[in-house]
Motif scaffolding. Sequence first.
Motif, PDB file in Angstrom:
ATOM      1  N   LEU A   1     -32.371 -12.188  41.434  1.00 21.11           N
ATOM      2  CA  LEU A   1     -31.179 -11.366  41.214  1.00 21.11           C
ATOM      3  C   LEU A   1     -30.937 -11.199  39.716  1.00 21.11           C
ATOM      4  O   LEU A   1     -30.539 -10.127  39.260  1.00 21.11           O
ATOM      5  N   ALA A   2     -31.165 -12.257  38.954  1.00 21.02           N
ATOM      6  CA  ALA A   2     -31.009 -12.180  37.503  1.00 21.02           C
ATOM      7  C   ALA A   2     -31.967 -11.156  36.901  1.00 21.02           C
ATOM      8  O   ALA A   2     -31.591 -10.349  36.044  1.00 21.02           O
ATOM      9  N   TYR A   3     -33.206 -11.171  37.367  1.00 24.58           N
ATOM     10  CA  TYR A   3     -34.197 -10.204  36.869  1.00 24.58           C
ATOM     11  C   TYR A   3     -33.771  -8.773  37.205  1.00 24.58           C
ATOM     12  O   TYR A   3     -33.927  -7.856  36.393  1.00 24.58           O
ATOM     13  N   ASP A   4     -33.230  -8.593  38.418  1.00 24.24           N
ATOM     14  CA  ASP A   4     -32.780  -7.252  38.824  1.00 24.24           C
ATOM     15  C   ASP A   4     -31.655  -6.759  37.918  1.00 24.24           C
ATOM     16  O   ASP A   4     -31.593  -5.574  37.570  1.00 24.24           O
ATOM     17  N   PHE A   5     -30.757  -7.677  37.534  1.00 24.17           N
ATOM     18  CA  PHE A   5     -29.638  -7.272  36.675  1.00 24.17           C
ATOM     19  C   PHE A   5     -30.141  -6.880  35.283  1.00 24.17           C
ATOM     20  O   PHE A   5     -29.714  -5.872  34.724  1.00 24.17           O
ATOM     21  N   ILE A   6     -31.041  -7.672  34.724  1.00 25.14           N
ATOM     22  CA  ILE A   6     -31.620  -7.329  33.424  1.00 25.14           C
ATOM     23  C   ILE A   6     -32.246  -5.942  33.492  1.00 25.14           C
ATOM     24  O   ILE A   6     -32.091  -5.118  32.582  1.00 25.14           O
ATOM     25  N   ASP A   7     -32.961  -5.672  34.583  1.00 23.16           N
ATOM     26  CA  ASP A   7     -33.633  -4.385  34.757  1.00 23.16           C
ATOM     27  C   ASP A   7     -32.637  -3.238  34.705  1.00 23.16           C
ATOM     28  O   ASP A   7     -32.899  -2.192  34.091  1.00 23.16           O
ATOM     29  N   ILE A   8     -31.481  -3.430  35.323  1.00 28.80           N
ATOM     30  CA  ILE A   8     -30.458  -2.384  35.333  1.00 28.80           C
ATOM     31  C   ILE A   8     -29.903  -2.149  33.930  1.00 28.80           C
ATOM     32  O   ILE A   8     -29.662  -1.012  33.529  1.00 28.80           O
ATOM     33  N   THR A   9     -29.714  -3.227  33.161  1.00 29.23           N
ATOM     34  CA  THR A   9     -29.179  -3.050  31.804  1.00 29.23           C
ATOM     35  C   THR A   9     -30.162  -2.311  30.900  1.00 29.23           C
ATOM     36  O   THR A   9     -29.769  -1.769  29.872  1.00 29.23           O
ATOM     37  N   LEU A  10     -31.434  -2.278  31.291  1.00 28.86           N
ATOM     38  CA  LEU A  10     -32.448  -1.556  30.519  1.00 28.86           C
ATOM     39  C   LEU A  10     -32.722  -0.159  31.070  1.00 28.86           C
ATOM     40  O   LEU A  10     -33.582   0.553  30.560  1.00 28.86           O
ATOM     41  N   SER A  11     -31.977   0.231  32.110  1.00 33.16           N
ATOM     42  CA  SER A  11     -32.162   1.565  32.687  1.00 33.16           C
ATOM     43  C   SER A  11     -31.601   2.624  31.745  1.00 33.16           C
ATOM     44  O   SER A  11     -30.727   2.358  30.920  1.00 33.16           O
ATOM     45  N   LYS A  12     -32.103   3.847  31.878  1.00 32.31           N
ATOM     46  CA  LYS A  12     -31.667   4.935  31.006  1.00 32.31           C
ATOM     47  C   LYS A  12     -30.160   5.163  31.071  1.00 32.31           C
ATOM     48  O   LYS A  12     -29.500   5.382  30.049  1.00 32.31           O
ATOM     49  N   ARG A  13     -29.610   5.113  32.266  1.00 33.42           N
ATOM     50  CA  ARG A  13     -28.180   5.418  32.409  1.00 33.42           C
ATOM     51  C   ARG A  13     -27.324   4.416  31.660  1.00 33.42           C
ATOM     52  O   ARG A  13     -26.390   4.788  30.935  1.00 33.42           O
TER      53      ARG A  13
ATOM     54  N   VAL B   1     -30.884 -14.674  28.954  1.00 32.90           N
ATOM     55  CA  VAL B   1     -31.779 -15.778  29.288  1.00 32.90           C
ATOM     56  C   VAL B   1     -31.479 -16.238  30.706  1.00 32.90           C
ATOM     57  O   VAL B   1     -30.339 -16.154  31.181  1.00 32.90           O
ATOM     58  N   VAL B   2     -32.515 -16.702  31.382  1.00 34.25           N
ATOM     59  CA  VAL B   2     -32.379 -17.214  32.753  1.00 34.25           C
ATOM     60  C   VAL B   2     -32.611 -18.719  32.708  1.00 34.25           C
ATOM     61  O   VAL B   2     -33.722 -19.164  32.386  1.00 34.25           O
ATOM     62  N   PRO B   3     -31.584 -19.504  32.970  1.00 30.22           N
ATOM     63  CA  PRO B   3     -31.753 -20.958  32.933  1.00 30.22           C
ATOM     64  C   PRO B   3     -32.865 -21.427  33.860  1.00 30.22           C
ATOM     65  O   PRO B   3     -33.105 -20.833  34.921  1.00 30.22           O
ATOM     66  N   LYS B   4     -33.529 -22.479  33.458  1.00 32.74           N
ATOM     67  CA  LYS B   4     -34.595 -23.047  34.284  1.00 32.74           C
ATOM     68  C   LYS B   4     -34.065 -23.438  35.656  1.00 32.74           C
ATOM     69  O   LYS B   4     -34.761 -23.303  36.666  1.00 32.74           O
ATOM     70  N   SER B   5     -32.811 -23.915  35.693  1.00 35.64           N
ATOM     71  CA  SER B   5     -32.221 -24.385  36.950  1.00 35.64           C
ATOM     72  C   SER B   5     -31.452 -23.301  37.699  1.00 35.64           C
ATOM     73  O   SER B   5     -30.734 -23.603  38.663  1.00 35.64           O
ATOM     74  N   ALA B   6     -31.555 -22.035  37.293  1.00 37.22           N
ATOM     75  CA  ALA B   6     -30.847 -20.943  37.971  1.00 37.22           C
ATOM     76  C   ALA B   6     -31.241 -20.871  39.431  1.00 37.22           C
ATOM     77  O   ALA B   6     -32.408 -21.038  39.788  1.00 37.22           O
ATOM     78  N   LYS B   7     -30.272 -20.607  40.281  1.00 36.45           N
ATOM     79  CA  LYS B   7     -30.501 -20.604  41.729  1.00 36.45           C
ATOM     80  C   LYS B   7     -30.947 -19.233  42.244  1.00 36.45           C
ATOM     81  O   LYS B   7     -31.523 -19.128  43.318  1.00 36.45           O
ATOM     82  N   ASN B   8     -30.642 -18.183  41.511  1.00 37.43           N
ATOM     83  CA  ASN B   8     -30.945 -16.827  41.980  1.00 37.43           C
ATOM     84  C   ASN B   8     -31.674 -16.041  40.890  1.00 37.43           C
ATOM     85  O   ASN B   8     -31.164 -15.051  40.357  1.00 37.43           O
ATOM     86  N   LYS B   9     -32.879 -16.455  40.591  1.00 47.66           N
ATOM     87  CA  LYS B   9     -33.610 -15.853  39.483  1.00 47.66           C
ATOM     88  C   LYS B   9     -33.984 -14.395  39.747  1.00 47.66           C
ATOM     89  O   LYS B   9     -33.926 -13.558  38.842  1.00 47.66           O
TER      90      LYS B   9
ATOM     91  N   SER C   1     -43.898 -14.871  18.678  1.00 47.76           N
ATOM     92  CA  SER C   1     -45.078 -14.728  19.530  1.00 47.76           C
ATOM     93  C   SER C   1     -44.969 -15.719  20.680  1.00 47.76           C
ATOM     94  O   SER C   1     -44.097 -16.578  20.697  1.00 47.76           O
ATOM     95  N   GLY C   2     -45.875 -15.552  21.638  1.00 47.99           N
ATOM     96  CA  GLY C   2     -45.901 -16.492  22.757  1.00 47.99           C
ATOM     97  C   GLY C   2     -45.142 -15.999  23.966  1.00 47.99           C
ATOM     98  O   GLY C   2     -45.063 -14.790  24.227  1.00 47.99           O
ATOM     99  N   SER C   3     -44.579 -16.917  24.705  1.00 48.50           N
ATOM    100  CA  SER C   3     -43.902 -16.590  25.960  1.00 48.50           C
ATOM    101  C   SER C   3     -42.533 -15.955  25.722  1.00 48.50           C
ATOM    102  O   SER C   3     -41.870 -16.230  24.722  1.00 48.50           O
ATOM    103  N   TRP C   4     -42.147 -15.128  26.686  1.00 47.82           N
ATOM    104  CA  TRP C   4     -40.827 -14.490  26.649  1.00 47.82           C
ATOM    105  C   TRP C   4     -39.813 -15.428  27.282  1.00 47.82           C
ATOM    106  O   TRP C   4     -39.894 -15.727  28.477  1.00 47.82           O
ATOM    107  N   TYR C   5     -38.828 -15.867  26.513  1.00 51.48           N
ATOM    108  CA  TYR C   5     -37.766 -16.713  27.047  1.00 51.48           C
ATOM    109  C   TYR C   5     -36.421 -15.990  27.060  1.00 51.48           C
ATOM    110  O   TYR C   5     -35.403 -16.574  27.414  1.00 51.48           O
ATOM    111  N   GLY C   6     -36.427 -14.727  26.666  1.00 52.93           N
ATOM    112  CA  GLY C   6     -35.215 -13.932  26.689  1.00 52.93           C
ATOM    113  C   GLY C   6     -35.570 -12.465  26.583  1.00 52.93           C
ATOM    114  O   GLY C   6     -36.691 -12.111  26.206  1.00 52.93           O
ATOM    115  N   VAL C   7     -34.613 -11.614  26.925  1.00 55.74           N
ATOM    116  CA  VAL C   7     -34.792 -10.162  26.829  1.00 55.74           C
ATOM    117  C   VAL C   7     -33.499  -9.569  26.275  1.00 55.74           C
ATOM    118  O   VAL C   7     -32.413  -9.880  26.767  1.00 55.74           O
ATOM    119  N   THR C   8     -33.619  -8.745  25.269  1.00 59.92           N
ATOM    120  CA  THR C   8     -32.441  -8.064  24.732  1.00 59.92           C
ATOM    121  C   THR C   8     -32.405  -6.630  25.233  1.00 59.92           C
ATOM    122  O   THR C   8     -33.440  -6.074  25.595  1.00 59.92           O
TER     123      THR C   8
END
Length: 429
Positions: free
Chosen positions: A329-341, A319-327, A147-154
Amino acid sequence: MLTARRRTLTTAAALSTALLLASCGGSGDGGSDGTTLRLWHYEAPNSAMGVAWTEAIKEFEAQHPGVKVKFEEKSFEQIQKTAPMVLNSSDAPDLMEYNKGNATAGLLSKQGLLTDLTAEVTKRGWDKLLSPGVRTTSQYTNGVMGSGSWYGVTNYAEYTMLYFNKDLFKKYGVQEPTTSAQLTAALQKFKDKGITPLANAGAEYLAHQYLYQLALTRADRAWVDSYELYKGKPDFHDAAWTYAAETFAEWVKKGYLAKSSSGATAEQAGVSFLQGKAPILFSGSWWYGRFRSEATFDWGTSLWPDSKLTLGSGGNLWVVPKSAKNKQLAYDFIDITLSKRIQNLLGDKGGVPVAADPAAITDPKSKRLITDFTALSARDGLAFYPDWPVPGFYDVLVSETQKLITGSEKPEGFLDAVEKAYDKGVPAS
């Protein structure tokens, strides 16, 4: 958590071949100007995840003209051992695959090394794609999953099932079981033919996963949450645990599980199935790709009959490191891995996607794998793994289950020992 241990036992060959293609890097790599996404993961290139994520990289770059993905392949152990140090420096990647659980992703979240993804998860609808059982290992409160905050996505999952050697079932005229009674009958029929029906490994995880599954046939979600998530105090002498220990011991006595398997490894159990020596193996989806490529006989799978629950969880996390420089872009990549294709591709290559269209999967065995997972997920049937709750519990379960196999301990003694180790390891509230 001992997820890493279980995973490395079953995929050691793939992970040991992973080469470090780039050093940690950081300065001078273009990571701070929005033109480079630094990505770390440890999946083998020919694995279902490796193939799907390679395709995701291509799609990401097509959707982001001028942006390149700098993929740095790491070994599982390298990321596991160095992540806290790297993430606490300027060398952190933008996106990284990391192991799930309290002792891994949970610990990093508690240390403030991971980005809280909750707002992004809600914004992009990722929470709607992941069933409650799958997303349990993505959310943490003070380092404790569930429960609680999301710190990762599978974007994939894993679960256990019965593997059947269909040729042996046909040869000996044994019906493939769809009920608990039929399973017991099949075990006895094979034994009557002089065949030990169940492949087993007492020296590693297989034996105590058999026992845990037996308990799950008498359990519900509240029982699992009490044991795994500390939502209540488990009773190790209740009907579920007692049935599991007694039935396991009885199966050894009847010859369904070989006493000689007390010292066997998971690899030896898997090979005995592949060599046609054992008609049934109960284990995880992590064997699926190997069986598909190496088995020389007709085989199939099914969920454990008459059980709403089975062992399993969401896969390892992005997971997206706290110190990541391009967050972003990281979110966009996760989104693609969850796409239907990409999810459909992962499924067709033998993985267990979390958001695929079952109708789009062309391989028949993969289709069954995903159909069963979809049914399991829909009923919130992932019950995690028995060694997860407390540190050091894996070794306790291996040792105590071995004693049941050899007959040096009775079911009551097994339950007493497991209860003592569990109570000693549960963190103070």
